[in-house]
Design a protein around this motif. Structure first.
Motif, PDB file in Angstrom:
ATOM      1  N   THR A 174      -9.492   0.979   6.854  1.00  0.00           N
ATOM      2  CA  THR A 174      -8.562   0.938   5.735  1.00  0.00           C
ATOM      3  C   THR A 174      -7.412  -0.005   6.084  1.00  0.00           C
ATOM      4  O   THR A 174      -6.797   0.123   7.136  1.00  0.00           O
ATOM      5  CB  THR A 174      -8.005   2.337   5.433  1.00  0.00           C
ATOM      6  N   SER A 231     -10.522  -1.595  -4.086  1.00  0.00           N
ATOM      7  CA  SER A 231     -10.186  -1.837  -5.480  1.00  0.00           C
ATOM      8  C   SER A 231     -10.171  -3.338  -5.756  1.00  0.00           C
ATOM      9  O   SER A 231     -10.197  -4.168  -4.842  1.00  0.00           O
ATOM     10  CB  SER A 231      -8.814  -1.241  -5.807  1.00  0.00           C
ATOM     11  N   GLU A 232     -10.129  -3.682  -7.052  1.00  0.00           N
ATOM     12  CA  GLU A 232     -10.044  -5.084  -7.428  1.00  0.00           C
ATOM     13  C   GLU A 232      -8.731  -5.697  -6.947  1.00  0.00           C
ATOM     14  O   GLU A 232      -8.679  -6.881  -6.593  1.00  0.00           O
ATOM     15  CB  GLU A 232     -10.159  -5.227  -8.949  1.00  0.00           C
ATOM     16  N   GLU A 233      -7.671  -4.894  -6.935  1.00  0.00           N
ATOM     17  CA  GLU A 233      -6.389  -5.406  -6.467  1.00  0.00           C
ATOM     18  C   GLU A 233      -6.439  -5.769  -4.988  1.00  0.00           C
ATOM     19  O   GLU A 233      -5.820  -6.738  -4.558  1.00  0.00           O
ATOM     20  CB  GLU A 233      -5.283  -4.376  -6.725  1.00  0.00           C
ATOM     21  N   GLU A 234      -7.198  -4.994  -4.210  1.00  0.00           N
ATOM     22  CA  GLU A 234      -7.350  -5.345  -2.799  1.00  0.00           C
ATOM     23  C   GLU A 234      -8.110  -6.654  -2.662  1.00  0.00           C
ATOM     24  O   GLU A 234      -7.768  -7.494  -1.823  1.00  0.00           O
ATOM     25  CB  GLU A 234      -8.074  -4.234  -2.040  1.00  0.00           C
ATOM     26  N   ASP A 235      -9.143  -6.851  -3.506  1.00  0.00           N
ATOM     27  CA  ASP A 235      -9.889  -8.109  -3.470  1.00  0.00           C
ATOM     28  C   ASP A 235      -8.985  -9.285  -3.824  1.00  0.00           C
ATOM     29  O   ASP A 235      -9.070 -10.362  -3.215  1.00  0.00           O
ATOM     30  CB  ASP A 235     -11.072  -8.053  -4.445  1.00  0.00           C
ATOM     31  N   SER A 281       0.859  -1.189   0.000  1.00  0.00           N
ATOM     32  CA  SER A 281       0.000   0.000   0.000  1.00  0.00           C
ATOM     33  C   SER A 281       0.894   1.237   0.000  1.00  0.00           C
ATOM     34  O   SER A 281       1.325   1.718   1.054  1.00  0.00           O
ATOM     35  CB  SER A 281      -0.927  -0.011   1.225  1.00  0.00           C
ATOM     36  N   PRO A 331      -2.523  -2.154  -3.708  1.00  0.00           N
ATOM     37  CA  PRO A 331      -3.933  -2.519  -3.515  1.00  0.00           C
ATOM     38  C   PRO A 331      -4.706  -1.391  -2.816  1.00  0.00           C
ATOM     39  O   PRO A 331      -4.893  -1.412  -1.589  1.00  0.00           O
ATOM     40  CB  PRO A 331      -3.857  -3.777  -2.653  1.00  0.00           C
ATOM     41  N   GLU A 332      -5.152  -0.423  -3.574  1.00  0.00           N
ATOM     42  CA  GLU A 332      -5.866   0.705  -2.994  1.00  0.00           C
ATOM     43  C   GLU A 332      -7.178   0.231  -2.369  1.00  0.00           C
ATOM     44  O   GLU A 332      -7.758  -0.770  -2.809  1.00  0.00           O
ATOM     45  CB  GLU A 332      -6.126   1.759  -4.055  1.00  0.00           C
TER      46      GLU A 332
END
Length: 644
Positions: A130, A109-113, A66, A105-106
């Motif tokens: 957060t 976002s999909e990247e966090e998922d 992050s 992975p903001e």
């Protein structure tokens, strides 16, 4: 005019040369570095380099960090830079066999998922939930996955090992096979007349089964199966020469072994004999591999166990009809890193270990093997005769006779070149074998393999002089919940065993990857100044408290001397004493503030010096050098006379 033109041209040429060199160095010298850190924090071990340069299939590393949140975490931001730079170095060395993806992975976002889907550990950092991500996911061409859920700074010493191990597992995805040779029921026991119910496996075995394929190896084998990657030997009692020879040749061929021996195994409970109840109490509970140990250059002290009062656990004992809690020196809780080799991946950051009546390991003086202690007692350890243990053990008597002798090693890593314990070759079958037994012993292709007289490469063994650390009752509480066994550990015994097998199952290159020491390097000089000033502060504080107590005593003494009619009114002498005390109190408080002020001044002065040396000194030296060079060149030009 010509002089000005030449000067301008020279400056432009110098600028162009500087830019050209900068571009070329950035391209051609991208991997070049000069690592001046004490522990070579930014230089990869040769083992890591060997693993990277021999990758056969492509591997993808996804580094989740992050980026925006890490700037808010000063304790982690510098470490994050180090991790990222190290991963980039891995990628450069491996070439097209290692693809590095740096992902931010903001939140939401999909990247966090995807990060959550990979099982990375997001750490909440504010009330809005957060999450901060700082982990690594690796995949290979067959979609196998390995991950580091979160790069904790507390494991900074093992950063290179953790990353290299992840890559090694992806490059060799086949599950490692652990051969288990044990005279103790680690894998459970069948029902018997004395135990009507089948005994469950020990939790250590279940823990190992989650990471390795366990294959049972009988205690009377004539060969170790070829597919065994690591051989774990537990409590070897009275092994025949054919089995000792099998172990000997397995080790000489490069096989790794984790061996648990014991001068007195609390877990070794001989079956009861109803006709002679005392017979089982007198049966030996020791194990050894003396014939092999002699060749490997080590020994375990016979008939002695190690005790340490500073590590002793409290046990309950009944004496005279009363239950008492008392220290038992031979049951020890190793709960501090001073007792472990913190530089070894097996024992670094291990937590606490509980051992019961362990033995003492020693290196033979005339051997050249490397003997590295992994676990050892304090300098208050002592040897206790094993005959004092068992049913008739008396902890009080043991404590009365306890005399500290020094530090003792209870677990060690053994490496180096060794010879065979069977110089004359394979031992012959015993003469008293019947014909059927001899047919069963018919040599196989493996048994007829060439006899080795010395190790093909340096051996790598871990020897532990205790078997009781494996038994559940010493390190874990097991509960039954809806038919499931739940383990609630109070010691890291299973972690120690798993670390040892995990480390030994890797290649020699992986085992050779070294600990780098702490990434965070404290300013020891600053800490020394703080400690010195704090010591002066505490001395002044103690002086104040002593004077407070002294004055209170004087006031109480004056109170007792007052006349009965003056119980409420303070005498003039009391008032003078109190006033003097107040003045003294103000004076000492002023001195305390002065000590604190001097402490801060010393620290600020040191910080200014460090900033000057690190930031200003080098540019100043370059500037002085440039001025000196300019003056020198000017003098040379003046000395050259123009030709008339």
């Amino acid at each position: 005019m010509n002089t000005k033109l030449l000067t301008t041209t020279g400056l432009l040429a110098a600028l162009a040369l500087f830019l050209t060199l900068n571009i070329l160095s950035n391209t051609l010298l991208k991997t070049a570095q000069l690592d001046l850190t004490e522990n070579q924090l930014y230089t990869l071990s040769q083992g890591s380099k060997n693993i990277l340069t021999t990758l056969e299939e492509p591997i993808t590393l996804r580094f989740y960090l992050s980026q925006k949140l890490v700037t808010q975490l000063p304790g982690i931001s510098n470490y994050a830079v180090r991790v990222q730079e190290l991963l980039q170095k891995y990628s450069l060395l491996a070439g097209n066999k290692l693809k590095l993806m740096i992902i931010d992975p903001e939140p939401f976002s999909e990247e966090e998922d995807r990060a959550e889907g990979y099982g990375l550990q997001g750490v909440p950092i504010d009330e809005s939930n957060t999450s901060f991500y700082f982990g690594l996911v690796g995949t290979n061409s067959t979609d196998d996955e390995e991950k580091i859920a979160f790069f904790t700074p507390s494991r900074s010493e093992f950063l290179e090992y953790d990353i290299t191990q992840l890559i090694y597992r992806l490059a060799h995805p086949k599950q490692q096979i652990l051969g288990l040779m044990s005279s103790l029921p680690l894998q459970g026991g069948a029902a018997s007349p004395f135990n009507p119910e089948a005994q469950p496996s020990w939790m250590v075995a279940e823990h190992l089964g989650q990471s390795f394929e366990i294959k049972t190896v009988a205690t009377d084998v004539a060969e170790i199966p070829k597919e065994i990657d690591v051989l774990m030997i537990v409590h070897p009692k009275g092994l025949a020469d054919k089995t000792l020879y099998a172990i000997d040749q397995f080790v000489l061929k490069g096989g790794r072994a984790l061996i648990f021996v014991d001068p007195y195994s609390e877990a070794d409970e001989p079956p009861p004999n109803p006709q002679n109840p005392m017979a089982s109490l007198q049966m030996p509970r020791n194990s050894d591999l003396n014939k092999l140990f002699e060749t490997w250059g080590i020994e375990m002290v016979t008939n002695k166990v190690v005790g340490d009062l500073s590590l002793a656990q409290t046990v309950q004992t009944r004496k005279g009809g009363k239950i008492k809690a008392i220290k038992y020196p031979v049951w020890m809780n190793f709960a501090d890193e001073q007792y472990f080799d913190k530089n070894d991946i097996i024992t670094g950051k291990i937590g606490n270990l509980i051992l019961a009546s362990p033995g003492a390991l020693k290196k033979k003086a005339d051997r050249e093997i490397a003997f590295t202690p992994l676990i050892q007692t304090s300098d208050q350890g002592a040897l206790v005769d094993s005959s004092q243990l068992g049913f008739f053990a008396d902890p009080e008597e043991m404590i009365r006779n306890f005399k500290p002798e020094g530090q003792f090693v209870v677990a060690a890593r053994i490496t180096g070149k060794v010879g065979t314990a069977f110089p004359e070759g394979r031992p012959k079958l015993e003469e008293n074998k019947d014909q059927d037994s001899k047919k069963e012993e018919k040599p196989t292709e493996e048994v007829t393999a060439p006899h080795l007289t010395e190790s093909q490469a340096p051996i790598n063994l871990v020897i532990v002089a205790d078997t009781d650390l494996l038994e559940d009752r010493f390190w874990v509480q097991v509960q039954n919940f809806l038919g499931q066994r739940l383990a609630i550990p109070h010691a890291a015994n299973a972690t120690f065993v798993n670390n040892a097998v995990d480390n030994l199952s890797g290649s020699q290159d992986l085992i050779s990857v070294r600990n780098r020491g702490d990434f965070a390097r404290p300013f020891t000089k600053v800490e020394d100044i703080k400690q010195q000033a704090e010591q002066r502060f505490h001395e002044k504080e103690k002086e104040l408290l002593d004077k407070l107590q002294e004055t209170d005593q004087k006031i109480r003494s004056l109170q007792t001397q007052k006349q009965a009619g003056n119980a409420i009114i303070l005498s003039a002498e009391q008032q003078q004493e109190i006033e003097r005390f107040r003045e003294e109190k103000i004076k000492i408080r002023k001195e305390l503030r002065q000590v604190q002020h001097e402490l801060q001044k010393d620290i600020e002065r040191l910080e200014m010096h460090l900033q000057f040396y690190n930031i200003g000194l080098m540019p100043l030296m370059i500037g002085i050098g440039g001025i000196g060079l300019s003056v020198y060149r000017g003098r040379r030009k003046r000395k050259i006379k123009p030709v008339s």
